[in-house]
Design an enzyme around this catalytic site. Structure first.
Site, PDB file in Angstrom:
ATOM      1  N   GLU A  68       0.934  -1.363   0.025  1.00  0.00           N
ATOM      2  CA  GLU A  68       0.116   0.000  -0.109  1.00  0.00           C
ATOM      3  C   GLU A  68       0.781   1.397  -0.026  1.00  0.00           C
ATOM      4  O   GLU A  68       0.409   2.257  -0.531  1.00  0.00           O
ATOM      5  CB  GLU A  68      -1.080   0.109   1.128  1.00  0.00           C
ATOM      6  CG  GLU A  68      -2.251  -0.977   1.097  1.00  0.00           C
ATOM      7  CD  GLU A  68      -2.012  -2.480   1.133  1.00  0.00           C
ATOM      8  OE1 GLU A  68      -0.865  -2.801   1.671  1.00  0.00           O
ATOM      9  OE2 GLU A  68      -2.592  -3.143   0.951  1.00  0.00           O
ATOM     10  N   HIS A 137     -10.245  -5.832   9.104  1.00  0.00           N
ATOM     11  CA  HIS A 137     -10.916  -5.390   7.673  1.00  0.00           C
ATOM     12  C   HIS A 137     -12.308  -4.734   7.694  1.00  0.00           C
ATOM     13  O   HIS A 137     -13.111  -4.866   6.969  1.00  0.00           O
ATOM     14  CB  HIS A 137     -10.845  -6.766   7.202  1.00  0.00           C
ATOM     15  CG  HIS A 137      -9.685  -7.303   6.725  1.00  0.00           C
ATOM     16  ND1 HIS A 137      -8.933  -8.124   7.790  1.00  0.00           N
ATOM     17  CD2 HIS A 137      -9.123  -7.602   5.637  1.00  0.00           C
ATOM     18  CE1 HIS A 137      -7.997  -8.796   7.255  1.00  0.00           C
ATOM     19  NE2 HIS A 137      -7.978  -8.222   5.936  1.00  0.00           N
TER      20      HIS A 137
END
Lengths: 336, 436
Positions: A68, A137
């Protein structure tokens, strides 16, 4: 009354609306590129990008490696050099890995270089709980980024806004962070055809009422509306405001509502402490609308807990319709 | 110390209640748990029991509105000196003190003074930390009320808007209600006893009477008020009226007989049409004209409502029509309907109004058009209208020429002077203080 013909009520899902916005942008502006993990042939973790790679090719719909920080860094650089990247995170939680690029680079470069450059970057964050994806998540971290001057942070709650705000974000010269609730992806709603924008920084009054103001974000807007329907049958008339933008916040719409009702409930999924509702509450308390308050402000937010895996516990740690009902009944009756 | 008997809150929306009947005479001894008085609210009547034993003194008058939480009497113990009624101030910071409930229901011990001391004002009154919501504070400030004189009904004795509004209403109804005396003339005219400055002449609407101005009068204080009652309304004679012109002449004759040089004129609904017509012919005597949801500016009018009101013989049939008059139906309480029905019990009044209704509004239409008069008006004039008016469409106001101010209220129906009297009062004061 305007006599315009009523627009065709075409319905798309929230995910389809985002895809349509990206399709329009890719088709009309060669500077627009999509970046993210598995957004190419796989179509994205939540199938939002779909088959756009087949239409626009891998030069414009780019799979990025599983880093990321690296991907976000490339996106910031691309924006600085004149492209209009849309960077997708698989889960908003992974923004933690890219914070350096988001917070220290994208948000600050314009200021540190005296306005000589800007970072016209759009980042998309699938967010929120309700999918059984557990602690890493399922978070709602919009308040983290909302705390950073230089960023704009939005949370569209309807398919129409999801498309309009993404297109508005692309028009913006500065970085715009879009938090998309994963539960909303399948929600269907009217989406106008073609290109249009939904203003960033402007809340929407989803329902008008005179007894209680409920300021909600994202999925909570729908919970608030469902509670408001039930409350209406009990004689409690709720103003439901969809904040839509966390930064910059639409002060006037919120204050006008509080001046009207004298009672405020903030409903948001992020952790209650130091969250979006804390800012809304403080904004009201610091304003002239304070004089119109006839009850303490109520915040309904996420618990002081990571999101649990157990489905029942997962529900228990974020506000639900019965929580809103109870809060509204108590505040309307002067029992808080 | 004597024990207070307070007006209890027996239903959610209650701001005040009345002692309907005392079951105990002043000076009489009551045992805890015996019926003390009957309470009457807008919605209910119920019996209230003594929460302590003692000799009853200083009972409040029957039938008078008392804000909840305020004392209606005191219970004295044997040997306690009977002085002036104690003054009660608001419970402030009550949560820091032991519970103000005198004794539990099951307690068989006689109440002793120590236990009841806790609810007495001396313990809390001196504190400047009054618990009140910001809105309650702003309303109290606007109304020049002391928060320390208001009992809070919210958690921990917090004063909420409803408590202050209850107090404001109670004050309007009693302590400072404008006092009127009749004037001579062909119609019933009442004139306030006090007040200085240019008088305000009020003309009510169809089916109403002078008492309908009460909510607004509180905001006109300091000015003399003159209320004209239409023929067949209130205490005015039931003159035979065969046209709007005749009615208009009757009002003009009554106005001409008033001992005044100039006046501010306010008319509501049909009274608005009459005020306009009066201002048209007596412009030298009129300092300003305020029309509230006036008639005469368009053909539409809610015929069935007017007919329904004029013919109602009981509260059950009147209530639903009264609700059409306002935007927020909650304003029309059972008590309000009852009060409105009282004068309508007179069949002659109903017949006169039914006839007048048919004369003035044939087939539910306003045949008189005063647009030309409105265009001619050369005194400061304004129109106030509620956008949810279901009797006369507010859009009639749009026919007014540009020199006339329009005040349109959202969420308000046909009776702004009743629904938002403070707002209407504010507008009038601005006009009057400007014109003096």
């Amino acid at each position: 009354m305007s006599a315009e013909k009523s627009p065709e009520l075409r319905e798309l899902s929230y995910a389809e609306a985002i895809r349509e916005a990206m399709d329009i942008a890719l088709g009309s502006d060669p500077r627009v590129i999509l970046m993210g993990e598995d957004i190419g042939v796989y179509g994205g973790a939540f199938q939002v990008t779909g088959d756009l790679v087949h239409k626009y090719g891998t030069d414009r719909v780019m799979d990025t490696p599983i880093s990321e920080l690296g991907g976000a860094g490339v996106a910031v650089g691309a924006a600085l050099t004149g492209l209009r990247p849309i960077f997708e995170f698989q889960f908003s939680d992974f923004a933690a890995l890219a914070m350096e690029q988001i917070v220290n680079q994208a948000a600050k470069v314009r200021f540190m270089l005296g306005g000589a450059v800007s970072v016209p970057l759009v980042m998309r964050f699938p967010a929120g709980s309700g999918t059984g994806a557990a602690a890493q998540h399922s978070q709602s971290i919009e308040a983290w980024l909302g705390h950073v001057p230089g960023l704009k942070v939005v949370q569209p709650s309807t398919p129409e806004d999801a498309k309009g705000m993404l297109l508005a974000a692309l028009d913006d010269p500065d970085p715009v962070m879009i938090f998309e609730h994963k539960i909303l992806y399948k929600m269907k709603g009217h989406v106008p055809e073609g290109r249009y924008t939904t203003p960033i920084g402007k809340a929407a009054v989803r329902r008008e009422g005179k007894d209680v103001s409920i300021v909600a974000t994202s999925l909570m807007v729908h919970k608030a509306l469902s509670a408001a329907d039930q409350l209406a049958s009990e004689g409690i008339d709720c103003d439901v405001i969809d904040l839509r933008t966390v930064r910059p916040m639409d002060r006037e719409t919120v204050l006008a509502s509080v001046r009207k009702t004298g009672r405020l409930i903030c409903v948001y999924e992020g952790v209650k402490t130091l969250g979006v509702g804390a800012e809304v509450s403080a904004m009201v308390a610091e304003s002239d609308a304070f004089d119109f308050l006839d009850a303490p402000i109520v915040r309904l937010g996420g618990s002081e807990s990571p999101i649990p895996y157990n489905p029942e516990l997962e529900k228990a740690v974020v506000p639900q319709v019965p929580d809103i009902l109870e809060a509204a009944r108590n505040i309307a009756k002067g029992q808080i | 110390m004597p024990v207070e008997v307070i007006m209890p809150k027996v239903d959610m929306d209650m701001a005040s209640g009345k002692v309907a009947t005392w079951h105990v005479l002043p000076g009489e001894y009551v045992e805890k748990g015996t019926p003390l008085f009957d309470i009457e609210t807008d919605k209910a009547a119920m019996e209230v029991e003594a929460e302590a034993s003692g000799f009853l003194h200083h009972p409040a008058a029957e039938g008078v509105d008392i804000p909840i939480g305020q004392p209606v009497a005191w219970l004295y113990q044997e040997g306690e000196e009977l002085g002036e009624p104690p003054v009660r101030t608001a419970l402030a910071d009550a949560d820091d003190k032991p519970s103000p409930q005198p004794v539990s229901e099951t307690g068989s011990e006689p109440v002793c003074a120590d236990e009841t001391d806790e609810i007495l004002p001396q313990q809390f009154g001196a504190s400047d930390k009054v618990r009140a919501t910001p809105l309650a504070r702003s309303i109290a400030q606007d109304a020049a009320l002391e928060l320390t004189e208001i009992a809070g009904t919210g958690p921990r004795g917090r004063i909420q808007a409803i408590d202050v509004r209850g107090q404001v209403e109670a004050r309007l109804r009693h302590t400072s209600a404008v006092q009127f005396q009749p004037e001579s003339g062909p119609l019933n005219i009442s004139r306030s006893r006090d007040g200085a400055g240019m008088p305000v002449v009020l003309i009510h609407g169809f089916g109403s009477d002078a008492s309908s101005w009460k909510p607004l009068e509180a905001y006109l204080q300091g000015r003399p008020v003159i209320r004209i009652e239409l023929p067949g309304h209130g205490k005015s004679p039931k003159l035979r009226i065969d046209s709007f012109t005749e009615l208009s002449s009757a009002i003009r004759r009554a106005f001409d007989m008033l001992d005044i040089e100039r006046a501010h004129l306010v008319g509501h609904s049909l009274g608005g049409a009459l005020a306009l017509s009066l201002a048209d012919t007596r412009s030298k005597s009129i300092a300003s004209l305020t029309l509230i949801a006036p008639g005469g500016l368009g053909p539409e009018v809610n015929g069935p409502a007017l007919e329904g009101i004029s013919k109602s013989t009981r509260a059950e049939s009147l209530g639903p029509w009264l609700k059409v008059l306002v935007s927020d139906e909650k304003l029309i309480t059972d008590g309000y309907v009852k009060a409105a029905m009282a004068p309508r019990k007179d069949p002659a009044l109903r017949a006169a109004q039914a006839r007048l209704c048919d004369t003035l509004f044939p087939d539910g239409v306003q045949p008189f058009d005063l647009k030309a008069a409105l265009d001619r008006i050369d005194v400061p004039a304004r129109i106030i209208w509620g956008k949810q008016d279901a009797i006369i469409p507010w859009r009639h106001a749009l026919r007014a020429p540009g020199n006339i101010a329009l005040h349109l209220f959202d969420g308000v129906g046909h009776m702004p002077q009743f629904e938002v009297p403070s707002e209407v009062g504010k507008i009038l004061r601005q006009v009057y203080d400007g014109a003096s």
